[in-house]
Design a protein around this motif. Structure first.
Motif, PDB file in Angstrom:
ATOM      1  N   GLN A 170      -2.091   4.533 -10.227  1.00 34.61           N
ATOM      2  CA  GLN A 170      -2.745   5.622 -10.975  1.00 34.61           C
ATOM      3  C   GLN A 170      -1.647   6.575 -11.443  1.00 34.61           C
ATOM      4  OE1 GLN A 170      -6.386   5.924 -10.719  1.00 34.61           O
ATOM      5  NE2 GLN A 170      -6.537   7.725 -11.988  1.00 34.61           N
ATOM      6  N   TYR A 196     -11.839   0.583   1.908  1.00 37.10           N
ATOM      7  CA  TYR A 196     -11.140   1.495   1.004  1.00 37.10           C
ATOM      8  C   TYR A 196     -10.202   0.716   0.086  1.00 37.10           C
ATOM      9  CZ  TYR A 196      -7.640   4.755  -0.641  1.00 37.10           C
ATOM     10  OH  TYR A 196      -6.793   5.469  -1.436  1.00 37.10           O
ATOM     11  N   LEU A 229       1.732   6.287  -5.610  1.00 34.23           N
ATOM     12  CA  LEU A 229       0.624   6.358  -6.565  1.00 34.23           C
ATOM     13  C   LEU A 229      -0.243   5.102  -6.624  1.00 34.23           C
ATOM     14  CD1 LEU A 229       2.405   8.157  -9.540  1.00 34.23           C
ATOM     15  CD2 LEU A 229       1.036   9.185  -7.757  1.00 34.23           C
ATOM     16  N   SER A 230      -0.097   4.203  -5.641  1.00 38.28           N
ATOM     17  CA  SER A 230      -0.959   3.020  -5.640  1.00 38.28           C
ATOM     18  C   SER A 230      -2.353   3.419  -5.169  1.00 38.28           C
ATOM     19  CB  SER A 230      -0.384   1.944  -4.715  1.00 38.28           C
ATOM     20  OG  SER A 230      -0.300   2.438  -3.400  1.00 38.28           O
ATOM     21  N   THR A 231      -3.384   2.809  -5.781  1.00 40.01           N
ATOM     22  CA  THR A 231      -4.742   3.106  -5.341  1.00 40.01           C
ATOM     23  C   THR A 231      -5.468   1.852  -4.885  1.00 40.01           C
ATOM     24  OG1 THR A 231      -5.507   2.845  -7.598  1.00 40.01           O
ATOM     25  CG2 THR A 231      -5.061   5.099  -6.859  1.00 40.01           C
ATOM     26  N   TRP A 270       0.825  -1.214   0.000  1.00 38.57           N
ATOM     27  CA  TRP A 270       0.000   0.000   0.000  1.00 38.57           C
ATOM     28  C   TRP A 270       0.855   1.257   0.000  1.00 38.57           C
ATOM     29  CZ3 TRP A 270      -4.957   0.557  -1.055  1.00 38.57           C
ATOM     30  CH2 TRP A 270      -5.826  -0.507  -0.860  1.00 38.57           C
ATOM     31  N   GLN A 271       2.117   1.104   0.398  1.00 34.96           N
ATOM     32  CA  GLN A 271       3.006   2.261   0.454  1.00 34.96           C
ATOM     33  C   GLN A 271       3.630   2.599  -0.906  1.00 34.96           C
ATOM     34  OE1 GLN A 271       3.328   4.182   3.213  1.00 34.96           O
ATOM     35  NE2 GLN A 271       1.809   2.850   4.158  1.00 34.96           N
ATOM     36  N   LEU A 272       3.404   1.739  -1.909  1.00 35.75           N
ATOM     37  CA  LEU A 272       3.955   2.036  -3.239  1.00 35.75           C
ATOM     38  C   LEU A 272       3.446   3.399  -3.709  1.00 35.75           C
ATOM     39  CD1 LEU A 272       3.457  -1.351  -5.101  1.00 35.75           C
ATOM     40  CD2 LEU A 272       5.615  -0.137  -4.942  1.00 35.75           C
TER      41      LEU A 272
END
Lengths: 769, 265
Positions: free
Chosen positions: A169, A535, A101-103, A97-99
């Motif tokens: 994204q 989310y 621009l990851s959504t 999740w810390q990547l």
């Protein structure tokens, strides 16, 4: 002989002033290069109102984008169903999740499993933190076996590989920097987890990783092979002309041309793209050819005992017309690319056209000025070499009756093989099998089938239209059809989710695993499910905001571009036959690239062929001879035919880079033709016999044409050493076409002229006046 | 330390600055908490309310979708509120009713009545970060503000549309929250939230919420007529418009249980 105009002689009389002006010009225009930036996104291939681009952007705006980074987790034990693998999957999912621009991050661990418990609908992560017990493992295994949304996508069919998929994204415009950052972050995670879990192998795949691999490969070659190419070109010139001064003077012209073209593009506001990065290489070819003509001429006349200035003037007066004709016609040919529907090809055309003209001007001005100042070695005479070419000419004129049928045979065979070529871009195959990226892709292919996807969007144009039973039934049948296709490895479809919810609503009874019978029921199940998701794991990647459209994602083998487009056509056909009321669109990055490749290839190849035909027309005007213009049509087109014929024999697979090769070699093809024909015409106008005129052409341009070819062959030969197929294929095909052009002009062309002009052994000169 | 300081006096100044920062950090938390407590205190005692609302969803393509709903709310002292939402449109989900008990520190409790199935289902889930009705509002954005849900830090004084505001940072205490932190603009005159910025779990800016057209009800409670949520990452947005709102309409606990769900129309 043509009188040398004043704008050239001024450089011979005042070389230092001329060179100062050149340096100032380079600095001023070269400063524009600071405005250059690279755009690697797909949009550069399409005009803003292109229907395909609009359809794809519509889909991207309605659903989430589908660029991704995926971690493959391969346990050495052969199964992911053990507590250690579970804790690896859980923790890495969390960290992914810390990547930047990851959504969205999806894996076995955060898969939202639903089940019934009394009147409750329980919604839970499949792997809960700190609870990876044997019991939990068995439970998860049983859940996976009954979940088509999981199996084959986030876990391999045999349970030997798990996938953690992060959706990214990316912003519009230049994404190179973001891609590099994301890939670096992902590799960091990979390394860290690889150390903590030595009994698992972790691989990185996905579109973002591939784009990064592209950037890295291109950069590696740009830093090693391309400088080596220029070095080799310079060394070859020095050896073949026996003069370091000539080599350095040529280098100056080449560098000056590139600086002015790229700087000018910067001032004009043109960005760099995958097409225009080739401009420096393209203009190099013709700049080298122009310089060599002048240098070989200079040495020829020095050998005849003229002083340096006289020899330069003679060489220029001999070469000025063919160099101008070659440059102008080639430039017009490049300008033709403006008719292509692809904006960056228009950029390429205009930049290359400008480059060709600048190379022409610099080789007629700056080059002579440099040669005036630098010591040109005259000790070694080229007389022996010129004699060699004269003997070559004699051999051709003697045996032309035998050469022609053989040539015709070779051309026919080449044409046959050329038709074997098929446009087939398999992006992952650009990478060497030993490269880290390719190995990861191979692992993915072995366990999961491939990394390419095709997304189908079904539009109903009605709020909650996707819950209509007939629509769901069609979608379900289509998913079934997709699953029967051998190239499809997984299908993610909302109809499966609906069936699962229906079962959950009926106390998990197996017979309730079916589509809801009416629209209200389906809509309300959907509402209930939507309200329970966390989310980043919502349904926005599958449904639009008013539930009027849905997206089906098919994971496919890494196919070639034509197989992708064929598959798309088949799928559309299915809808026409089975659900004619539904509008369906297909789009995805691999499919876009398949279309781009086809588009690019067609515009490039046909654009260049048309340009070559147009150039022949212009040669008619320039040489004031219909006959020679028509002859040039053959010699302009045959090298391409022979080149692609050879390629059909060697490989037969045409990728995007190869489609620019024809443009890249166009200058050289035309150069060979024009120089040979113009020398032949000069001799014929002096009332020489056809065979004598051919001998004259051989003696005057044979050495220059061969030198240019050898220099460029050595230079492009270096590119064939690249691990990156885009570059090595480009190098190889360029090399083949350049050699073919030389052979056509030195063997076929004179033989053809002997046959064509056989009735006019004694010319009356009228046709060539 | 002396090695890095030119003189003792410089060291003392440095020391004073460092401790000063520590004290200030502590002050910022106290001040942030005070503002949050005051915000909550000014909004106590409204007891119950009935509202009619429309949600307008918009995606990056410019498509719109609307959802009409009625929301009954019951104030719960020292815990999250209870809310009953009845959906009136789209047609296919009309009559669906959703009951939620939000809690300050426990997971929320949720039930849903599906008219097509004629059944009440409890949703057992810890998820509160997900979107409400496919909108850009997450569940956690829709539930009542409770002081215990966050830790606070005062950031700065600022102005918003000409009014003096406090900008404070809120860090969710629930590990299942979708946010790493929020920035909230609260006006000094009435302690109303005027704007909020949400940051996702990797710390990137995710959404901006703005409240417009505040109106005063029964002489004490300020409510915005329009809330506008914009997603910075996907360019999707949701506008929440309140058409009517009444306080103290006589609702009690019995209007917020499983049985009341079936009765709701």
């Amino acid at each position: 002989m043509v009188a040398v105009p004043a704008w050239i002689t001024v450089f011979l009389n005042r070389p230092k002033t001329g060179l100062l002006g050149f340096v100032v010009l380079c600095l001023v225009i070269g400063l524009g290069a600071k405005n250059l930036y690279f755009r690697g996104d797909y949009k550069v291939f399409f005009e803003p109102n292109n229907p395909q681009r609009l359809a794809f952007e519509e889909m991207q705006n309605i659903f989430n984008k589908s660029e991704n980074v995926a971690f493959l987790i391969v346990p050495q034990s052969g199964t992911i169903y053990d507590p250690v693998s579970f804790s690896l999957i859980h923790d890495l999912t969390h960290d992914a999740w810390q990547l930047p621009l990851s959504t969205r991050v999806e894996s076995l661990s955060n898969y939202q499993h639903t089940y019934a418990e009394d009147d409750d609908l329980v919604v839970t992560d499949l792997i809960l933190s700190g609870r990876a017990t044997e019991e939990q493992v068995l439970w998860v295994e049983s859940v996976v076996s009954g979940s088509p949304e999981l199996k084959g996508r986030l876990v391999s069919e045999n349970g030997d590989v798990a996938v953690i998929n992060a959706t990214i994204q990316l912003p519009d415009g230049d994404q190179t920097q973001e891609v590099i950052e994301i890939a670096a972050f992902a590799r960091d995670l990979q390394t860290r987890y690889q150390q903590d879990y030595p009994n698992h192998r972790i691989y990185l795949v996905g579109m973002v990783i591939m784009n990064d691999a592209f950037a890295v490969a291109a950069q590696n070659d740009a830093q090693t092979l391309i400088p080596l190419m220029y070095l080799l070109i310079i060394i070859m010139i020095a050896i073949l002309t026996h003069s370091w001064a000539a080599a350095l003077a040529t280098l100056t012209v080449v560098v000056g041309t590139i600086v002015i073209v790229m700087g000018g593009a910067g001032w004009y506001g043109i960005y760099l793209s995958t097409a225009t990065v080739n401009v420096p290489t393209m203009v190099t070819t013709l700049a080298v050819a122009d310089c060599i003509h002048v240098i070989v001429g200079l040495r020829y006349f020095l050998g005849k005992g003229l002083n340096r200035k006289q020899a330069l003037l003679e060489s220029l007066s001999l070469n000025i017309k063919p160099i101008l004709i070659t440059s102008i016609t080639t430039a017009i040919g490049f300008v033709m690319l403006n008719f292509s529907a692809v904006p960056i090809l228009a950029h390429l055309g205009n930049m290359a056209a400008a480059g060709v003209m600048i190379a022409c001007l610099l080789s007629l001005t700056v080059l002579p000025a440099l040669l005036m100042l630098m010591p040109v070695n005259t000790a070694q005479k080229d007389e022996g070499k010129h004699a060699f070419f004269r003997r070559g000419g004699q051999w051709v004129t003697r045996y032309y009756r035998r050469i022609l049928p053989y040539s015709a045979l070779i051309v026919l065979v080449a044409g046959g093989f050329a038709s074997h070529n098929e446009l087939n871009d398999i992006a992952v195959k650009y990478f060497d099998p030993d490269s880290r990226f390719r190995q990861a892709v191979d692992v993915q292919e072995r366990y999961l089938g491939g990394m390419s996807n095709v997304d189908f969007v079904v539009y109903t144009n009605e709020p909650y239209g996707v819950t209509e039973p007939e629509v769901l039934a069609s979608v379900d049948q289509f998913a079934g059809w997709l699953r029967n296709q051998p190239q499809v490895h997984h299908v993610l479809t909302f109809s499966d989710t609906m069936k699962r919810l229906s079962m959950n609503m009926h106390n998990d009874e197996a017979e309730a695993y079916r589509l809801p019978q009416n629209r209200e029921l389906a809509s309300q199940y959907l509402l209930l499910y939507e309200m329970s998701l966390p989310y980043g794991l919502d349904l926005t990647n599958q449904l639009d905001i008013d539930k009027s459209a849905l997206r089906i994602v098919a994971v496919m083998s890494n196919l070639g571009s034509n197989e992708f487009t064929a598959f798309e056509t088949q799928a559309r056909q299915w809808f026409v036959q089975n659900a004619p009321g539904l509008r369906v669109e297909a789009a995805s990055p691999p499919l876009m690239f398949a279309h781009i490749g086809e588009r690019n290839m067609q515009s490039m190849v046909w654009g260049t062929v048309l340009a070559l035909i147009l150039i022949s027309g212009l040669i008619v005007l320039a040489l004031k001879s219909w006959r020679l213009g028509l002859v040039s049509l053959f010699t302009n087109l045959l090298p391409a035919l022979v080149g692609f014929g050879m390629w059909g024999l060697l490989s037969g697979q045409i990728n995007m880079a190869l489609s620019v090769v024809l443009s890249m070699t166009m200058g050289i093809i035309v150069d060979d033709t024009v120089h040979f024909l113009s020398k032949y015409q000069i001799a014929r106008n002096q009332k020489k016999r056809v065979s004598e005129s051919i001998h004259y052409a051989f003696e005057t341009v044979g050495l220059a044409l061969t030198t240019t070819t050898l220099v460029l062959v050595a230079g492009f030969g270096v590119l064939t050493l690249s691990d990156f197929a885009l570059n090595s294929d480009m190098g190889l095909l360029t090399l083949i076409i350049i050699v073919a052009a030389l052979l056509v002009d030195l063997i076929f062309l004179p033989a053809f002229l002997m046959w064509l002009d056989r009735d006019r052994q004694v010319s009356n000169g009228e046709h060539y006046g | 330390m002396g090695k890095y300081c030119a003189s003792w006096s410089a060291c003392l100044i440095l020391l004073a600055l460092m401790t000063g920062n520590l004290v200030r950090a502590d002050d910022a938390q106290t001040e942030g908490l005070r503002i949050a407590q005051e915000r909550k205190a000014r909004d106590r005692g409204w007891d119950n309310s009935v509202a009619e609302m429309t949600m307008i969803l918009r995606n990056a393509q410019g498509q719109e979708a609307t959802r009409d709903m009625r929301v009954n709310t019951l104030e719960v002292r020292d815990d999250g509120d209870k809310a009953l939402t009845i959906f009136d449109s789209p047609k296919d989900v009309s009559g669906t009713a959703f009951l939620s008990f939000s809690h300050a520190s426990e997971p929320d409790e949720q039930w849903i009545y599906l008219p097509a199935l004629k059944r009440v289902k409890r949703i057992a889930s810890r998820n509160k970060s997900g979107p409400f009705m496919g909108s850009e509002f997450a569940f956690e954005d829709m539930t009542s503000f409770e002081v215990e849900k966050f830790s606070y830090r005062f950031i700065r004084d600022d102005q918003f549309n000409g009014d003096d505001v406090y900008v404070i940072e809120q860090v969710p205490q629930d590990e299942f929250s979708g946010y790493s932190r929020q920035l909230v603009w609260i006006d000094k005159a009435h302690y109303r939230v005027r704007k909020a910025e949400f940051f996702d779990r990797k710390g990137a800016a995710l959404k901006i919420l703005e409240f417009e057209d505040y109106e005063l009800y029964i002489g004490k409670y300020w409510r915005p007529k329009t809330s506008y949520m914009f997603n910075l990452q996907t360019n999707k947005s949701t506008k929440l418009v309140t058409h009517s709102l009444e306080f103290k309409v006589g609702l009690d606990e019995s209007d917020f249980d499983k049985n009341s769900l079936r009765r709701a129309r």
